[in-house]
Design a protein around this motif. Sequence first.
Motif, PDB file in Angstrom:
ATOM      1  N   GLU A  59     -71.609  44.342  17.580  1.00  0.00           N
ATOM      2  CA  GLU A  59     -71.649  44.755  15.968  1.00  0.00           C
ATOM      3  C   GLU A  59     -70.118  44.953  15.622  1.00  0.00           C
ATOM      4  OE1 GLU A  59     -73.787  48.103  15.292  1.00  0.00           O
ATOM      5  OE2 GLU A  59     -72.211  49.433  16.396  1.00  0.00           O
ATOM      6  N   LYS A  60     -69.958  44.581  14.594  1.00  0.00           N
ATOM      7  CA  LYS A  60     -68.416  44.653  14.025  1.00  0.00           C
ATOM      8  C   LYS A  60     -68.650  46.081  13.378  1.00  0.00           C
ATOM      9  CE  LYS A  60     -64.861  42.289  11.579  1.00  0.00           C
ATOM     10  NZ  LYS A  60     -64.437  41.105  11.174  1.00  0.00           N
TER      11      LYS A  60
ATOM     12  N   TRP B 289     -64.939  45.023  17.278  1.00  0.00           N
ATOM     13  CA  TRP B 289     -66.247  44.545  17.720  1.00  0.00           C
ATOM     14  C   TRP B 289     -66.645  45.457  18.951  1.00  0.00           C
ATOM     15  CZ3 TRP B 289     -69.338  41.124  15.423  1.00  0.00           C
ATOM     16  CH2 TRP B 289     -68.831  40.027  14.675  1.00  0.00           C
ATOM     17  N   LYS B 290     -68.096  46.026  18.802  1.00  0.00           N
ATOM     18  CA  LYS B 290     -68.343  47.033  19.888  1.00  0.00           C
ATOM     19  C   LYS B 290     -69.575  46.430  20.499  1.00  0.00           C
ATOM     20  CE  LYS B 290     -65.600  50.523  18.640  1.00  0.00           C
ATOM     21  NZ  LYS B 290     -64.775  51.355  19.615  1.00  0.00           N
TER      22      LYS B 290
ATOM     23  N   THR C  99     -71.819  40.002  11.147  1.00  0.00           N
ATOM     24  CA  THR C  99     -71.423  41.427  11.627  1.00  0.00           C
ATOM     25  C   THR C  99     -72.133  41.873  12.808  1.00  0.00           C
ATOM     26  OG1 THR C  99     -72.949  42.270  10.326  1.00  0.00           O
ATOM     27  CG2 THR C  99     -70.959  42.327   9.332  1.00  0.00           C
ATOM     28  N   GLU C 100     -73.082  41.005  13.544  1.00  0.00           N
ATOM     29  CA  GLU C 100     -73.610  41.148  14.841  1.00  0.00           C
ATOM     30  C   GLU C 100     -73.881  39.903  15.321  1.00  0.00           C
ATOM     31  OE1 GLU C 100     -77.120  43.542  15.240  1.00  0.00           O
ATOM     32  OE2 GLU C 100     -76.271  45.171  13.952  1.00  0.00           O
TER      33      GLU C 100
ATOM     34  N   GLN D  45     -58.513  42.337  15.890  1.00  0.00           N
ATOM     35  CA  GLN D  45     -58.746  41.089  15.130  1.00  0.00           C
ATOM     36  C   GLN D  45     -59.172  39.831  15.655  1.00  0.00           C
ATOM     37  OE1 GLN D  45     -58.229  41.518  11.865  1.00  0.00           O
ATOM     38  NE2 GLN D  45     -57.596  43.898  12.159  1.00  0.00           N
TER      39      GLN D  45
ATOM     40  N   PRO E 206     -65.045  37.882  18.742  1.00  0.00           N
ATOM     41  CA  PRO E 206     -65.906  38.610  19.573  1.00  0.00           C
ATOM     42  C   PRO E 206     -65.919  37.952  21.104  1.00  0.00           C
ATOM     43  CG  PRO E 206     -67.334  37.765  18.027  1.00  0.00           C
ATOM     44  CD  PRO E 206     -66.027  37.669  17.608  1.00  0.00           C
TER      45      PRO E 206
ATOM     46  N   ASP F 286     -62.477  46.901  11.951  1.00  0.00           N
ATOM     47  CA  ASP F 286     -61.819  45.905  12.277  1.00  0.00           C
ATOM     48  C   ASP F 286     -62.519  45.251  13.814  1.00  0.00           C
ATOM     49  OD1 ASP F 286     -60.922  45.157   9.971  1.00  0.00           O
ATOM     50  OD2 ASP F 286     -58.977  46.378  10.489  1.00  0.00           O
TER      51      ASP F 286
END
Length: 201
Positions: free
Chosen positions: A147-148, A153-154, A125-126, A20, A23, A151
């Motif tokens: 990127e999301k 972030w990667k 989302t990015e 949560q 980022p 839930d």
Amino acid sequence: MTWFSALAVVAGASGTAFAQQAPDALVKQVSNEVLEAARADKSIQAGDVNKVMQLVEQKVMPHVNFQRMTSSAVGRYWRQASPEQQKRLQDEFKTLLVRTYSGALAQVREQTVQLKPLRAAAGDTEVLVRTEIRGKGDPIQLDYRLEKAGDAWKIYDVNVMGIWLVENYRNTFAQEISAGGIDGLIAKLAERNKASASAKS
């Protein structure tokens, strides 16, 4: 400080624990965790590649979309690769990155991570998270594209001092594929990894 350190400082203990978080907060918190782990492990300080690879698997990979990173580096040829070829590309690419830059973690001493202001809207989302690694010498620019995914972030790309990882490898991979196809690229990556392993053994 090389690309591996850039990726390594974005590690964390558990993707769920930080799911949560914003980022930039995620990058800050888990960066500090990995720097501390590297400083505390004498094997890593001595350049133990196996220990570095363990650290990457446990701490880094839960926060990286490595399939997207590899497919972006391979470019349009990714769709031509079979599932088995795609898996081998990911495995060899990951090994290449870890072995190539394993020495960076051995150099970790008193570096700290400083975040730059995040420019992103609430629904994005990015995002681009910009940081600097500060220690002795000039600050090192490290930027991350995230990127999301659900839930969490990667990370899917890393920029070290103006050079984006994916773009840098895409040009090289395209040349290898043009010369020998997908299998040719896999063979070249495996050859480099074997040579690197022999040199460090």
